[in-house]
Design an enzyme around this catalytic site. Structure first.
Site, PDB file in Angstrom:
ATOM      1  N   GLN A 123     -50.259  45.979 -30.569  1.00 54.25           N
ATOM      2  CA  GLN A 123     -51.059  47.202 -30.625  1.00 54.25           C
ATOM      3  C   GLN A 123     -51.830  47.334 -31.928  1.00 54.25           C
ATOM      4  O   GLN A 123     -52.687  48.207 -32.067  1.00 54.25           O
ATOM      5  CB  GLN A 123     -50.165  48.422 -30.434  1.00 54.25           C
ATOM      6  CG  GLN A 123     -49.193  48.692 -31.578  1.00 54.25           C
ATOM      7  CD  GLN A 123     -48.247  49.823 -31.266  1.00 54.25           C
ATOM      8  OE1 GLN A 123     -47.271  49.644 -30.532  1.00 54.25           O
ATOM      9  NE2 GLN A 123     -48.516  50.987 -31.834  1.00 54.25           N
ATOM     10  N   CYS A 129     -48.678  52.670 -28.505  1.00 51.23           N
ATOM     11  CA  CYS A 129     -47.456  52.019 -28.006  1.00 51.23           C
ATOM     12  C   CYS A 129     -47.130  52.415 -26.570  1.00 51.23           C
ATOM     13  O   CYS A 129     -46.668  51.595 -25.781  1.00 51.23           O
ATOM     14  CB  CYS A 129     -46.280  52.328 -28.916  1.00 51.23           C
ATOM     15  SG  CYS A 129     -45.874  54.090 -29.030  1.00 51.23           S
ATOM     16  N   HIS A 421     -41.777  56.154 -30.631  1.00 51.10           N
ATOM     17  CA  HIS A 421     -42.278  54.849 -30.206  1.00 51.10           C
ATOM     18  C   HIS A 421     -41.795  54.537 -28.801  1.00 51.10           C
ATOM     19  O   HIS A 421     -40.653  54.851 -28.437  1.00 51.10           O
ATOM     20  CB  HIS A 421     -41.772  53.780 -31.180  1.00 51.10           C
ATOM     21  CG  HIS A 421     -42.400  52.431 -31.010  1.00 51.10           C
ATOM     22  ND1 HIS A 421     -43.764  52.240 -30.978  1.00 51.10           N
ATOM     23  CD2 HIS A 421     -41.852  51.196 -30.868  1.00 51.10           C
ATOM     24  CE1 HIS A 421     -44.025  50.940 -30.841  1.00 51.10           C
ATOM     25  NE2 HIS A 421     -42.881  50.297 -30.763  1.00 51.10           N
ATOM     26  N   ASN A 443     -41.173  44.690 -27.553  1.00 50.79           N
ATOM     27  CA  ASN A 443     -41.988  45.559 -28.393  1.00 50.79           C
ATOM     28  C   ASN A 443     -43.455  45.166 -28.269  1.00 50.79           C
ATOM     29  O   ASN A 443     -43.804  44.208 -27.565  1.00 50.79           O
ATOM     30  CB  ASN A 443     -41.515  45.471 -29.848  1.00 50.79           C
ATOM     31  CG  ASN A 443     -41.834  46.726 -30.642  1.00 50.79           C
ATOM     32  OD1 ASN A 443     -42.643  47.558 -30.228  1.00 50.79           O
ATOM     33  ND2 ASN A 443     -41.205  46.879 -31.786  1.00 50.79           N
TER      34      ASN A 443
END
Length: 501
Positions: A123, A129, A421, A443
């Site tokens: 990102q 996110c 997040h 992630n």
């Protein structure tokens, strides 16, 4: 599977095992923690001093003279002088990491989805996110359907339309509140705080995909401003605050609805112009695009369909958002006032359940081979370089003689923690009784973070700092599904559950 409690039991704060006093001779059977504790510098009264920080005659004030003497007494102790040398020259969280926690948080799992999305996404310097987490969930079904190995959906496409919709939501909300709330009221101040922030929530994704669909990243790649959004965001925010004040002034001065609508239209054109020049012109939701791709068998194929057609495989409207908020009763429907992107779209809706119910649903999702969008406070007790999230990772007690003892509910109440997040769960390691030990997390911080982009989350960390998981209603009990029929409890916009991941 559903939780039958009507009110939550406050979760206890993460606690380290009691310190074991050992001789300096270690046996081969000692654990790593035991070996470290055997040589621990442990002075129970290392902070003892005859001098106080607060004034002895008036405890409402600090005494500078007494504080300096306290500091001098503090540094008479060997442990504190050692701590000063170590902790003042490096990140204390890194210095105080516990080796045994790092060693046990391995990338080994006995229950995993059959296909993880590739490649690992990035990102960059943006707050997207939630869009990355959602598209990372969606792309797995698309990769299987079209038999492709490496694939990304366009995060910038949803980013563009999210900004447009948030701008309209903001301006409309300022008009809606003009008669009842002053500009300096808490609600309007909260609306003004971040009119078009990068963050978002699952139901916002649902709104965007239902209205605009999705496209492959190759058809609408990231621009520089998508990857570095702060300048564009500041410009949009300034124009929208200015525009919001103007619209409210027009309403107060008795302007006609037609004049207000015309003025708002010009403001929205400003927003779209800025976004188009910063992000590029997006594909139209109802116009076909041509997408060329290569299968795992090295066959080049072409697909022609609209963004809305391409989104059909996501079944995005099917999933529900479970949250764990110990401040509120469990098995209760929650929503947040004036939080959204598409005006009159699907509202932000949470089914509040116990941590145990949330985790059981996540395990059930993984058993079905489905990835899980989840939201957490990623900065707490974590190491982004190593890719570890573990309540036992950092020993602040050892370094500072302090214990962190707030419960999850207390952290929410005081603003100490909230959802910051969004990521994706793809695997879990279960013990012999079927209880989770650790979780595998995809992630969106590139392969440079964690283990080739993947993190490990201890189950204890999930209890304390995970707030949301998006699941198929089929994996929860009827009791939990029935919560969706309740009239939602409305939380204020500034509530921690209104935080955007």
């Amino acid at each position: 599977m559903g939780n039958t409690e009507s009110t939550p039991t406050p979760l206890q704060p993460p606690m380290r095992a009691g310190r074991r006093r050992q001789t300096s001779t270690s046996s081969p059977t000692q654990s790593l923690d035991e070996k470290f504790d055997a040589v621990r510098i442990d002075h129970p009264h290392s902070c003892a001093s005859d001098h106080s920080v607060l004034s002895t005659s008036d405890t409402e004030h600090v005494s500078g003279t007494q504080t300096i003497q306290y500091v001098r007494d503090l540094l008479k102790d060997n442990k504190n002088r050692l701590g000063l040398s170590a902790l003042s020259t490096a990140n204390p969280s890194t210095v105080l990491e516990i080796p045994s926690a790092i060693l046990k948080d391995t990338q080994n799992f006995n229950l995993a989805i059959p296909h993880e999305g590739t490649p690992v996404t990035n990102q960059r310097s943006s707050g997207r996110c939630w869009i990355f987490a959602a598209t990372n969930v969606f792309r797995i079904a698309i990769q299987q359907k079209y038999d492709i190995k490496n694939f990304e959906l366009s995060q910038a496409y949803l980013f563009f339309w999210d900004k447009v919709e948030k701008a309209n939501y903001f301006l409309t909300s300022l008009l809606d509140t003009a008669e009842e709330y002053d500009v300096d009221s808490r609600l309007v101040s909260a609306l003004m705080a971040s009119p078009v922030g990068d963050g978002g929530q699952w139901d916002m994704i649902v709104n965007l995909v239902a209205k605009y669909g999705i496209v492959p990243q190759t058809l609408y790649p990231d621009s520089w401003n998508a990857q570095n959004s702060s300048t564009m965001d500041r410009l949009l925010t300034t124009k929208l605050r200015e525009g919001g004040l103007r619209l409210r002034a027009m309403r107060e001065d008795g302007a006609s609805d037609e004049d207000i609508a015309d003025t708002k239209e010009k403001m929205m054109q400003d927003v779209v112009r800025i976004l188009t020049l910063c992000l590029g012109p997006p594909p139209a939701a109802n116009e076909k695009f041509t997408w060329e791709y290569t299968t795992t068998k090295h066959q080049v194929k072409t697909a022609s369909l609209t963004p809305l057609d391409f989104a059909a495989s996501t079944e995005v409207k099917k999933f529900i958002s479970l949250v764990n908020d110990p401040r509120n009763p469990y098995n209760r429907l929650l929503t947040v006032d004036h939080l959204g992107n598409v005006y009159d779209g699907r509202p932000i809706t949470y089914v509040n359940v116990s941590a145990q119910t949330l985790k059981q649903a996540c395990v059930a999702m993984l058993r079905k081979g489905l990835p899980i969008f989840f939201g957490s406070d990623v900065g707490k007790m974590s190491d982004s370089q190593k890719g570890i999230m573990d309540t036992a990772l950092v020993d602040y007690d050892l370094g500072f003689d302090v214990q962190l003892e707030m419960t999850k509910a207390q952290r929410l109440l005081t603003g100490e923690s909230q959802m910051t997040h969004a990521m994706v769960l793809t695997a879990v390691h279960l013990d012999k009784e079927g209880k989770p030990v650790r979780w595998r997390v995809e992630n969106s911080w590139s392969v440079a973070a964690g283990t080739e982009g993947y993190f490990v989350m201890s189950d204890a960390w999930m209890d304390e700092f995970c707030y949301q998981a998006v699941v198929d209603p089929a994996v929860v009990s009827k009791e939990v599904r029935d919560v969706l029929s309740q009239e939602a409890k409305v939380l204020p916009l500034w509530d921690p559950m209104g935080a955007l991941a």
